[in-house]
Design an enzyme around this catalytic site. Structure first.
Site, PDB file in Angstrom:
ATOM      1  CB  CYS A  47      -4.691   3.394  -5.682  1.00  0.00           C
ATOM      2  SG  CYS A  47      -4.553   1.975  -5.124  1.00  0.00           S
ATOM      3  CB  CYS A  94      -1.210  -0.067   1.430  1.00  0.00           C
ATOM      4  SG  CYS A  94      -2.246   1.258   1.125  1.00  0.00           S
TER       5      CYS A  94
HETATM    6  O1  PYC Z   1      -2.176   3.603  -1.831  1.00  0.00           O
HETATM    7  O2  PYC Z   1      -1.070   1.584  -2.931  1.00  0.00           O
HETATM    8  C1  PYC Z   1      -2.143   2.476  -2.586  1.00  0.00           C
HETATM    9  C2  PYC Z   1      -3.894   1.955  -1.687  1.00  0.00           C
HETATM   10  C3  PYC Z   1      -4.047   0.557  -1.728  1.00  0.00           C
HETATM   11  C4  PYC Z   1      -5.650  -0.209  -1.178  1.00  0.00           C
HETATM   12  C5  PYC Z   1      -5.803   1.405  -0.659  1.00  0.00           C
HETATM   13  N1  PYC Z   1      -4.370   2.111  -0.803  1.00  0.00           N
END
Ligand code: PYC
Length: 316
Positions: free
Chosen positions: A241, A90
């Site tokens: 993300c 993450c």
């Molecule tokens: O920022 O890699 C990320 C992530 C994965 C799930 C939620 N955020």
């Protein structure tokens, strides 16, 4: 199972929360971070649920358990988890972790190696408080994969690894706008289920548990694209993300649309932005470099009263 007190520190990274467990976690023994993550999942799942699920957490919460590293020269190891299970990796959480460790006075500006279940990542804490994460090697596994999605028709996307498995969809389904959260969730959830039903997976049969839909940015002066990312527990990512941005960078690079060092600005559904670029590896994979900001916004001690029916959370 014991009932310890847990001490946690909360932050958010471009809108997405991270809750770092800094005291009171279980002893996960020795071994690699992948082995420790399996032990956390199989033998101590109460911790994940207590931290991420209601009444202490909510569907978007990502937890991070600090553990001893296995790989050499790391300042720490970390296992991420959410409302339904452990996560491979993450990046928003790694940015949150770096800012949390700085808040605690445990690290200062500079590069810090962090051990994770999928390999070592490097978090560079900049003087201005932003953090760049050099992620694990990332790559596009397959391009233009078609999946038949009940009620939505044929959907075409790339399968890419950015520390988690992603199905990357461009300009299909509902427009990527905040007002469409409900339909974007329904669309991407249907895609995820269709991938599973039709046996479409990442490498070695690994489940594609993140679905990412892309559209144009609100303002091309501020970002190159806006995304909506559906996380494994059906929550949407409030940030762009980081592992999803990494998967996107790997796909763009594989398609010849992103050269090493070229900047890609990925906006989230909330229009917060991660900046990304890649370094090429000799085998064709890339190291994504993802930069974002996080803010520490709380600290708590959790108590576990045996008479509390929800001391370990309400299962999602
Ligand atoms: O920022 O890699 C990320 C992530 C994965 C799930 C939620 N955020």
């Amino acid at each position: 199972m014991s009932s310890p007190r847990l001490r946690v520190i909360d932050s958010h990274t471009e809108g997405e929360p991270t809750r770092v467990v800094i005291e009171g976690g279980p002893n996960l023994g020795t071994g690699t971070l992948a082995e420790k993550a399996r032990r956390l999942r199989d033998e101590h799942d109460w911790l994940r649920s207590a931290v991420c699920n209601e009444p202490r957490g909510h569907e978007a919460m990502v937890g991070a358990l600090l553990v001893e590293p296995h790989a050499p020269d790391c300042c720490c190891g970390v296992i991420f988890f959410n409302n339904v299970s452990t996560l491979n990796m993450c990046i928003h959480g790694t940015i949150g972790l770096a800012v949390t460790l700085a808040h605690l006075g445990r690290i200062g500006p500079g590069e810090h190696r962090i051990d994770t279940p999928v390999g070592v990542v490097v978090a560079h804490l900049h003087q201005n408080g932003s953090v760049t994460v050099a992620n694990v090697p990332s790559y596009r596994l397959a391009a233009d994969v078609e999946v038949e999605v009940p009620e939505w028709g044929t959907v075409c996307g790339d399968i890419s690894w950015g520390g988690n498995w992603f199905f990357l969809i461009e300009d299909q389904g509902p427009k990527v706008e905040f007002k469409n959260l409900e339909s974007l969730t329904a669309f991407t959830w249907a895609v995820r289920q269709a991938l599973e039903t039709q046996g479409i997976t990442g490498e070695n049969g690994m489940e594609i548990d993140h679905i990412e839909s892309f559209g144009p940015p609100a303002d091309p002066a501020l970002a190159d694209s806006r995304n909506f990312v559906l996380c494994p527990g059906k929550a949407y990512d409030r940030s762009p993300c980081g592992t999803g941005t990494s998967a996107k960078l790997a796909s763009l690079h594989a398609a010849g649309k992103l050269k090493p060092g070229q900047i890609w600005r990925q906006a989230s559904i909330l229009d917060t932005v991660f900046q990304g670029e890649v370094e090429e590896l000799p085998d064709g994979r890339v190291i994504p470099l993802v930069t974002g900001r996080a803010w520490v916004n709380g600290e708590s001690v959790y108590y576990f009263d045996p008479s509390d029916p929800f001391l370990h959370g309400i299962p999602a």
